[in-house]
Enzyme design. Structure first.
Site, PDB file in Angstrom:
ATOM      1  N   ASP A   1     141.952 -56.527  33.441  1.00  0.00           N
ATOM      2  CA  ASP A   1     140.913 -57.071  32.800  1.00  0.00           C
ATOM      3  C   ASP A   1     139.929 -58.105  33.604  1.00  0.00           C
ATOM      4  OD1 ASP A   1     140.424 -58.353  29.576  1.00  0.00           O
ATOM      5  OD2 ASP A   1     140.074 -59.892  31.068  1.00  0.00           O
TER       6      ASP A   1
ATOM      7  N   LYS B   1     140.841 -49.676  31.643  1.00  0.00           N
ATOM      8  CA  LYS B   1     141.467 -50.870  31.431  1.00  0.00           C
ATOM      9  C   LYS B   1     142.001 -50.484  30.087  1.00  0.00           C
ATOM     10  CE  LYS B   1     140.049 -55.063  28.877  1.00  0.00           C
ATOM     11  NZ  LYS B   1     139.027 -56.048  28.508  1.00  0.00           N
TER      12      LYS B   1
END
Ligand code: SF4
Length: 222
Positions: free
Chosen positions: A148, A130
């Protein structure tokens, strides 16, 4: 129990994203969009944001960047000073130690610059997919897909992916999400997820995507 809207039609990703972007205009941009001055500020603020609320991350980033905004300057700060600046983000001790290690690596191996490749970024302590994708997309404006938890959840609710983990979602999106949405999708769905398509009891009755959303996995909504 959520009930499917009567006039439900299959999800059109272009239409859904268009609606989300339009609706997002009424809300504040998420913290990931606040510190995009340099790849280094994106990297550090993203590390601070992990498992931490936006408000706390925002204040901690402000305090830390007031002290130092480059690997060179941050490398001169003591771990105690970094800890004090970023407290109370979660795991602040580990994060402060990782920030110190990262600065040392950047200075030693990359002449004080953040590397632009996901593979190199993944070698840095505390950096997962991420964070690496966010640095590439927000810091370098290069193609990547940051996933996310909001992106993972909403894409599954839409039935656009059927995945168990965010990293898996990223890989599926890399196969099917139109290229022009790659850089923006994280910010758009984080904003929508924080304000409307919330993790628990999303505001489906107010949602303009609802006519085309199968609401998969939603057991309770408002
Ligand atoms: S708020 Fe409800 S209807 Fe809207 S996208 Fe999320 S799950 Fe679908």
């Amino acid at each position: 129990m959520s009930t499917r809207y009567n006039g439900w039609v299959p999800l059109d990703i272009h239409r859904a994203i268009r609606i989300v972007r339009k609706e997002n205009r009424q809300w504040r941009r998420p913290v990931v969009a606040h510190y995009t001055d340099t790849p280094f500020t994106v990297l550090i603020s993203c590390l601070l944001s992990l498992r931490t609320q936006d408000k706390t991350t925002d204040a901690a980033s402000e305090r830390l960047f007031r002290l130092a905004k480059t690997p060179q300057a941050m490398n001169l700060l003591s771990p105690a000073k970094i800890r004090k600046a970023i407290y109370p983000v979660s795991f602040y001790r580990t994060k402060a130690a990782n920030i110190k290690k990262i600065c040392a690596i950047l200075l030693k191996q990359y002449r004080g610059k953040v590397p632009p490749s996901i593979e190199d970024l993944l070698e840095l302590p505390g950096v997962g997919r991420k964070t690496a994708n966010l640095v590439v997309t927000e810091g370098f404006r290069k193609p990547g897909i940051c996933v996310d938890t909001h992106v993972h959840r909403i894409m599954n609710r839409w039935g656009y992916v059927k995945t168990a983990m965010p990293d898996e979602t990223e890989m599926v999106l890399r196969q099917k999400l139109p290229f022009r949405y790659w850089i923006g999708i994280n910010e758009w769905l984080v904003t929508y997820g924080q304000n409307l398509c919330k993790p628990v009891s999303p505001h489906c009755s107010l949602c303009k995507v609802r006519p085309q959303c199968p609401q998969l996995g939603v057991t309770k909504s408002r």
